[in-house]
Scaffold this motif. Structure first.
Motif, PDB file in Angstrom:
ATOM      1  N   TRP A 125       0.833  -1.200   0.000  1.00 41.18           N
ATOM      2  CA  TRP A 125       0.000   0.000   0.000  1.00 41.18           C
ATOM      3  C   TRP A 125       0.866   1.248   0.000  1.00 41.18           C
ATOM      4  O   TRP A 125       0.628   2.186  -0.759  1.00 41.18           O
ATOM      5  CB  TRP A 125      -0.910  -0.016   1.234  1.00 41.18           C
ATOM      6  CG  TRP A 125      -1.749   1.211   1.401  1.00 41.18           C
ATOM      7  CD1 TRP A 125      -2.990   1.426   0.890  1.00 41.18           C
ATOM      8  CD2 TRP A 125      -1.394   2.400   2.117  1.00 41.18           C
ATOM      9  NE1 TRP A 125      -3.435   2.687   1.248  1.00 41.18           N
ATOM     10  CE2 TRP A 125      -2.478   3.298   1.999  1.00 41.18           C
ATOM     11  CE3 TRP A 125      -0.282   2.792   2.843  1.00 41.18           C
ATOM     12  CZ2 TRP A 125      -2.466   4.560   2.589  1.00 41.18           C
ATOM     13  CZ3 TRP A 125      -0.273   4.059   3.430  1.00 41.18           C
ATOM     14  CH2 TRP A 125      -1.352   4.917   3.300  1.00 41.18           C
ATOM     15  N   TYR A 173       2.566   1.744  -3.348  1.00 43.77           N
ATOM     16  CA  TYR A 173       1.597   2.236  -4.331  1.00 43.77           C
ATOM     17  C   TYR A 173       1.415   3.749  -4.194  1.00 43.77           C
ATOM     18  O   TYR A 173       1.444   4.485  -5.179  1.00 43.77           O
ATOM     19  CB  TYR A 173       0.262   1.510  -4.157  1.00 43.77           C
ATOM     20  CG  TYR A 173      -0.846   2.090  -4.988  1.00 43.77           C
ATOM     21  CD1 TYR A 173      -0.953   1.763  -6.338  1.00 43.77           C
ATOM     22  CD2 TYR A 173      -1.764   2.987  -4.442  1.00 43.77           C
ATOM     23  CE1 TYR A 173      -1.969   2.314  -7.119  1.00 43.77           C
ATOM     24  CE2 TYR A 173      -2.773   3.534  -5.214  1.00 43.77           C
ATOM     25  CZ  TYR A 173      -2.866   3.194  -6.550  1.00 43.77           C
ATOM     26  OH  TYR A 173      -3.860   3.746  -7.317  1.00 43.77           O
ATOM     27  N   HIS A 174       1.255   4.219  -2.963  1.00 43.42           N
ATOM     28  CA  HIS A 174       1.015   5.650  -2.745  1.00 43.42           C
ATOM     29  C   HIS A 174       2.271   6.489  -2.977  1.00 43.42           C
ATOM     30  O   HIS A 174       2.177   7.613  -3.483  1.00 43.42           O
ATOM     31  CB  HIS A 174       0.418   5.895  -1.366  1.00 43.42           C
ATOM     32  CG  HIS A 174      -1.028   5.482  -1.293  1.00 43.42           C
ATOM     33  ND1 HIS A 174      -2.025   6.169  -1.933  1.00 43.42           N
ATOM     34  CD2 HIS A 174      -1.621   4.430  -0.701  1.00 43.42           C
ATOM     35  CE1 HIS A 174      -3.183   5.578  -1.732  1.00 43.42           C
ATOM     36  NE2 HIS A 174      -2.963   4.509  -0.975  1.00 43.42           N
ATOM     37  N   THR A 192       4.568   5.788  -5.181  1.00 40.55           N
ATOM     38  CA  THR A 192       4.632   5.872  -6.645  1.00 40.55           C
ATOM     39  C   THR A 192       3.624   6.893  -7.163  1.00 40.55           C
ATOM     40  O   THR A 192       3.938   7.691  -8.048  1.00 40.55           O
ATOM     41  CB  THR A 192       4.371   4.498  -7.281  1.00 40.55           C
ATOM     42  OG1 THR A 192       5.345   3.575  -6.788  1.00 40.55           O
ATOM     43  CG2 THR A 192       4.455   4.557  -8.792  1.00 40.55           C
ATOM     44  N   ASP A 193       2.422   6.892  -6.590  1.00 44.61           N
ATOM     45  CA  ASP A 193       1.386   7.840  -7.005  1.00 44.61           C
ATOM     46  C   ASP A 193       1.820   9.283  -6.749  1.00 44.61           C
ATOM     47  O   ASP A 193       1.584  10.167  -7.569  1.00 44.61           O
ATOM     48  CB  ASP A 193       0.087   7.518  -6.260  1.00 44.61           C
ATOM     49  CG  ASP A 193      -1.101   8.286  -6.807  1.00 44.61           C
ATOM     50  OD1 ASP A 193      -1.218   8.395  -8.040  1.00 44.61           O
ATOM     51  OD2 ASP A 193      -1.914   8.761  -5.990  1.00 44.61           O
ATOM     52  N   TYR A 194       2.483   9.530  -5.626  1.00 46.28           N
ATOM     53  CA  TYR A 194       2.928  10.889  -5.280  1.00 46.28           C
ATOM     54  C   TYR A 194       4.140  11.340  -6.092  1.00 46.28           C
ATOM     55  O   TYR A 194       4.265  12.518  -6.411  1.00 46.28           O
ATOM     56  CB  TYR A 194       3.277  10.976  -3.795  1.00 46.28           C
ATOM     57  CG  TYR A 194       2.084  11.213  -2.898  1.00 46.28           C
ATOM     58  CD1 TYR A 194       1.727  12.492  -2.500  1.00 46.28           C
ATOM     59  CD2 TYR A 194       1.312  10.153  -2.437  1.00 46.28           C
ATOM     60  CE1 TYR A 194       0.642  12.713  -1.674  1.00 46.28           C
ATOM     61  CE2 TYR A 194       0.225  10.363  -1.608  1.00 46.28           C
ATOM     62  CZ  TYR A 194      -0.109  11.642  -1.239  1.00 46.28           C
ATOM     63  OH  TYR A 194      -1.191  11.858  -0.422  1.00 46.28           O
ATOM     64  N   ASP A 213       5.777   9.637  -9.108  1.00 43.77           N
ATOM     65  CA  ASP A 213       5.891   9.409 -10.549  1.00 43.77           C
ATOM     66  C   ASP A 213       5.233  10.550 -11.318  1.00 43.77           C
ATOM     67  O   ASP A 213       4.049  10.811 -11.187  1.00 43.77           O
ATOM     68  CB  ASP A 213       5.267   8.074 -10.932  1.00 43.77           C
ATOM     69  CG  ASP A 213       5.571   7.674 -12.366  1.00 43.77           C
ATOM     70  OD1 ASP A 213       6.628   8.091 -12.893  1.00 43.77           O
ATOM     71  OD2 ASP A 213       4.767   6.928 -12.954  1.00 43.77           O
ATOM     72  N   ASP A 256       9.340   6.871 -12.694  1.00 43.80           N
ATOM     73  CA  ASP A 256       9.429   5.595 -11.997  1.00 43.80           C
ATOM     74  C   ASP A 256      10.240   4.611 -12.831  1.00 43.80           C
ATOM     75  O   ASP A 256       9.892   4.323 -13.973  1.00 43.80           O
ATOM     76  CB  ASP A 256       8.032   5.044 -11.730  1.00 43.80           C
ATOM     77  CG  ASP A 256       8.028   3.753 -10.938  1.00 43.80           C
ATOM     78  OD1 ASP A 256       9.091   3.369 -10.403  1.00 43.80           O
ATOM     79  OD2 ASP A 256       6.954   3.133 -10.837  1.00 43.80           O
TER      80      ASP A 256
END
Length: 130
Positions: free
Chosen positions: A70, A73-74, A76-78, A80, A93
């Motif tokens: 989790w 994932y976050h 990478t979201d913030y 990338d 990324d």
């Protein structure tokens, strides 16, 4: 923009997650961030470097495999595609796909997933003329 400024920018981008970044102790849930000084790339025929590729390594640590996934994932979201705060570029990324791995030498047991992001700094024209 030097790598230390970009490091600070990455840490600021991760603050909304509410997870300690590079804490002095080792909590069960944290993010470890490190940088490289960069490697020279894209040389011209004159052998003068025109840019430098830097790598930001982010280790996401959680109490469980799901928590580490989790967090990765976050992160990478913030990061990338995020701008570094200068005209030098964005984080890209470059991580390998894979599941979080158990950290067997820690007590209590934790899981981690390591991510890598690259950004490129360009040499400005006035820097090349010196």
């Amino acid at each position: 923009m030097n790598p230390f400024d970009v490091f600070d920018a990455a840490v600021r981008l991760l603050e909304p997650l509410g997870v300690p970044v590079n804490p002095k102790d080792s909590p069960a849930r944290m993010i470890r961030v490190s940088i490289t000084p960069g490697t020279v790339g894209n040389r011209r025929m004159s052998a003068a470097a025109v840019d430098r590729v830097h790598t930001l390594t982010v280790m996401c640590v959680g109490k469980t495999e799901e928590e580490a996934a989790w967090l990765a994932y976050h992160v990478t979201d913030y990061l990338d595609g995020a701008r570094t705060g200068s005209p030098d570029g964005t984080f890209t990324d470059t991580s390998f796909d894979g599941d979080p791995l158990p950290e067997t030498a820690t007590a209590p047991r934790s899981w981690s997933k390591t991510l890598t992001f690259q950004w490129t700094t360009k040499r400005r024209r006035h820097e090349r003329e010196k």
